[in-house]
Design a protein around this motif. Structure first.
Motif, mmCIF file in Angstrom:
data_model
loop_
_atom_site.group_PDB
_atom_site.id
_atom_site.type_symbol
_atom_site.label_atom_id
_atom_site.label_comp_id
_atom_site.label_asym_id
_atom_site.label_seq_id
_atom_site.Cartn_x
_atom_site.Cartn_y
_atom_site.Cartn_z
ATOM 1 N N ASP A 62 42.667 53.116 29.573
ATOM 2 C CA ASP A 62 42.973 54.068 30.645
ATOM 3 C C ASP A 62 42.181 55.357 30.449
ATOM 4 O O ASP A 62 41.623 55.903 31.392
ATOM 5 C CB ASP A 62 44.468 54.386 30.679
ATOM 6 N N LEU A 63 42.123 55.830 29.226
ATOM 7 C CA LEU A 63 41.398 57.058 28.910
ATOM 8 C C LEU A 63 39.907 56.918 29.214
ATOM 9 O O LEU A 63 39.267 57.854 29.681
ATOM 10 C CB LEU A 63 41.607 57.418 27.432
ATOM 11 N N TYR A 64 39.365 55.728 28.977
ATOM 12 C CA TYR A 64 37.948 55.470 29.224
ATOM 13 C C TYR A 64 37.682 55.005 30.657
ATOM 14 O O TYR A 64 36.567 54.607 30.984
ATOM 15 C CB TYR A 64 37.419 54.433 28.232
ATOM 16 N N ASP A 65 38.694 55.027 31.495
ATOM 17 C CA ASP A 65 38.581 54.655 32.915
ATOM 18 C C ASP A 65 38.123 53.219 33.148
ATOM 19 O O ASP A 65 37.496 52.916 34.162
ATOM 20 C CB ASP A 65 37.651 55.612 33.669
ATOM 21 N N VAL A 66 38.424 52.328 32.221
ATOM 22 C CA VAL A 66 38.121 50.908 32.417
ATOM 23 C C VAL A 66 39.266 50.327 33.243
ATOM 24 O O VAL A 66 40.356 50.100 32.742
ATOM 25 C CB VAL A 66 37.973 50.169 31.071
ATOM 26 N N GLU A 67 38.992 50.130 34.517
ATOM 27 C CA GLU A 67 40.057 49.743 35.444
ATOM 28 C C GLU A 67 39.993 48.295 35.893
ATOM 29 O O GLU A 67 40.945 47.789 36.479
ATOM 30 C CB GLU A 67 40.031 50.669 36.658
ATOM 31 N N GLN A 68 38.895 47.617 35.653
ATOM 32 C CA GLN A 68 38.790 46.209 36.037
ATOM 33 C C GLN A 68 39.425 45.362 34.944
ATOM 34 O O GLN A 68 38.764 44.911 34.018
ATOM 35 C CB GLN A 68 37.329 45.813 36.253
ATOM 36 N N ARG A 69 40.737 45.187 35.069
ATOM 37 C CA ARG A 69 41.511 44.446 34.079
ATOM 38 C C ARG A 69 42.312 43.379 34.809
ATOM 39 O O ARG A 69 43.051 43.679 35.740
ATOM 40 C CB ARG A 69 42.441 45.396 33.330
ATOM 41 N N PHE A 70 42.150 42.145 34.368
ATOM 42 C CA PHE A 70 42.761 41.024 35.066
ATOM 43 C C PHE A 70 43.537 40.155 34.081
ATOM 44 O O PHE A 70 43.112 39.956 32.948
ATOM 45 C CB PHE A 70 41.682 40.181 35.747
ATOM 46 N N ILE A 71 44.648 39.629 34.559
ATOM 47 C CA ILE A 71 45.472 38.769 33.718
ATOM 48 C C ILE A 71 45.869 37.533 34.522
ATOM 49 O O ILE A 71 46.174 37.622 35.713
ATOM 50 C CB ILE A 71 46.698 39.545 33.181
ATOM 51 N N CYS A 72 45.834 36.405 33.875
ATOM 52 C CA CYS A 72 46.115 35.121 34.525
ATOM 53 C C CYS A 72 47.619 34.973 34.772
ATOM 54 O O CYS A 72 48.418 35.036 33.831
ATOM 55 C CB CYS A 72 45.601 33.990 33.641
ATOM 56 N N THR A 73 47.987 34.760 36.019
ATOM 57 C CA THR A 73 49.410 34.628 36.357
ATOM 58 C C THR A 73 50.033 33.394 35.696
ATOM 59 O O THR A 73 51.171 33.451 35.238
ATOM 60 C CB THR A 73 49.622 34.566 37.880
ATOM 61 N N ALA A 74 49.292 32.303 35.624
ATOM 62 C CA ALA A 74 49.831 31.088 34.999
ATOM 63 C C ALA A 74 50.109 31.311 33.514
ATOM 64 O O ALA A 74 51.107 30.819 32.978
ATOM 65 C CB ALA A 74 48.866 29.921 35.188
ATOM 66 N N SER A 75 49.249 32.074 32.858
ATOM 67 C CA SER A 75 49.462 32.365 31.436
ATOM 68 C C SER A 75 50.684 33.254 31.242
ATOM 69 O O SER A 75 51.452 33.064 30.297
ATOM 70 C CB SER A 75 48.221 33.032 30.841
ATOM 71 N N LEU A 76 50.867 34.217 32.137
ATOM 72 C CA LEU A 76 52.071 35.053 32.071
ATOM 73 C C LEU A 76 53.320 34.197 32.242
ATOM 74 O O LEU A 76 54.304 34.357 31.519
ATOM 75 C CB LEU A 76 52.038 36.135 33.150
ATOM 76 N N GLN A 77 53.278 33.286 33.197
ATOM 77 C CA GLN A 77 54.425 32.413 33.448
ATOM 78 C C GLN A 77 54.687 31.495 32.262
ATOM 79 O O GLN A 77 55.843 31.242 31.914
ATOM 80 C CB GLN A 77 54.199 31.603 34.720
ATOM 81 N N LYS A 78 53.634 31.021 31.639
ATOM 82 C CA LYS A 78 53.777 30.135 30.479
ATOM 83 C C LYS A 78 54.594 30.803 29.376
ATOM 84 O O LYS A 78 55.427 30.175 28.736
ATOM 85 C CB LYS A 78 52.395 29.751 29.947
ATOM 86 N N PHE A 79 54.353 32.099 29.169
ATOM 87 C CA PHE A 79 55.060 32.837 28.120
ATOM 88 C C PHE A 79 56.261 33.618 28.659
ATOM 89 O O PHE A 79 56.863 34.395 27.930
ATOM 90 C CB PHE A 79 54.095 33.785 27.402
ATOM 91 N N LYS A 80 56.556 33.422 29.949
ATOM 92 C CA LYS A 80 57.694 34.086 30.596
ATOM 93 C C LYS A 80 57.624 35.611 30.430
ATOM 94 O O LYS A 80 58.593 36.260 30.051
ATOM 95 C CB LYS A 80 59.014 33.534 30.066
ATOM 96 N N LEU A 81 56.450 36.158 30.725
ATOM 97 C CA LEU A 81 56.213 37.596 30.603
ATOM 98 C C LEU A 81 56.135 38.234 31.982
ATOM 99 O O LEU A 81 55.712 37.605 32.949
ATOM 100 C CB LEU A 81 54.896 37.864 29.865
ATOM 101 N N ASP A 82 56.525 39.503 32.055
ATOM 102 C CA ASP A 82 56.314 40.270 33.281
ATOM 103 C C ASP A 82 55.755 41.644 32.913
ATOM 104 O O ASP A 82 55.612 41.977 31.744
ATOM 105 C CB ASP A 82 57.586 40.368 34.128
ATOM 106 N N ASN A 83 55.443 42.437 33.917
ATOM 107 C CA ASN A 83 54.767 43.723 33.701
ATOM 108 C C ASN A 83 55.530 44.672 32.786
ATOM 109 O O ASN A 83 54.923 45.473 32.082
ATOM 110 C CB ASN A 83 54.509 44.414 35.039
ATOM 111 N N ARG A 84 56.837 44.610 32.797
ATOM 112 C CA ARG A 84 57.634 45.536 31.973
ATOM 113 C C ARG A 84 57.402 45.320 30.482
ATOM 114 O O ARG A 84 57.634 46.218 29.686
ATOM 115 C CB ARG A 84 59.118 45.383 32.293
#
Length: 119
Positions: A70-92
């Motif tokens: 965030d400090l370096y303004d690197v804003e192109q950050r992407f995360i795979c929704t299927a991988s999040l679901q696999k580990f039962k993770l959410d943004n919080r």
């Protein structure tokens, strides 16, 4: 984007993820922030879980360093929704905000990068 960094491995047990983060931070010295894209897929999404305790397994806690993006303004950050679901993770539960995209779009974006570094 000119350079893409793909995180596919879990954060602890090896130094691969830490080296990937170091590579991103080094790239920010030579590239414009919008030339850098960061992608998390498969076990790589585990790099973003907040409140990890790596000292229990005698590892350094480098996860918080991802907040520097965030400090370096690197804003192109992407995360795979299927991988999040696999580990039962959410943004919080994540230390860093990323755009959730499906696997096929993530791979398409990776193919558009000039250089790809995988960690």
């Amino acid at each position: 984007m000119k350079i893409a960094f793909l995180f596919r491995t879990s954060p602890h047990g090896t130094s691969i993820s830490r080296e990937g983060l170091d590579a991103i931070l080094a790239a920010t010295a030579f590239c414009e922030p919008n030339d850098i894209g960061i992608f998390f897929i498969d076990d790589g999404v585990l790099n973003l879980i907040d409140n990890q305790q790596p000292e229990i397994i005698q590892q350094k806690d480098f996860i918080r360093t991802f907040k520097l993006l965030d400090l370096y303004d690197v804003e192109q950050r992407f995360i795979c929704t299927a991988s999040l679901q696999k580990f039962k993770l959410d943004n919080r539960e994540l230390i860093l905000s990323c755009e959730k995209i499906d696997r096929s779009l993530l791979l398409e974006k990776l193919n558009q990068a000039g250089k790809l570094f995988t960690f």
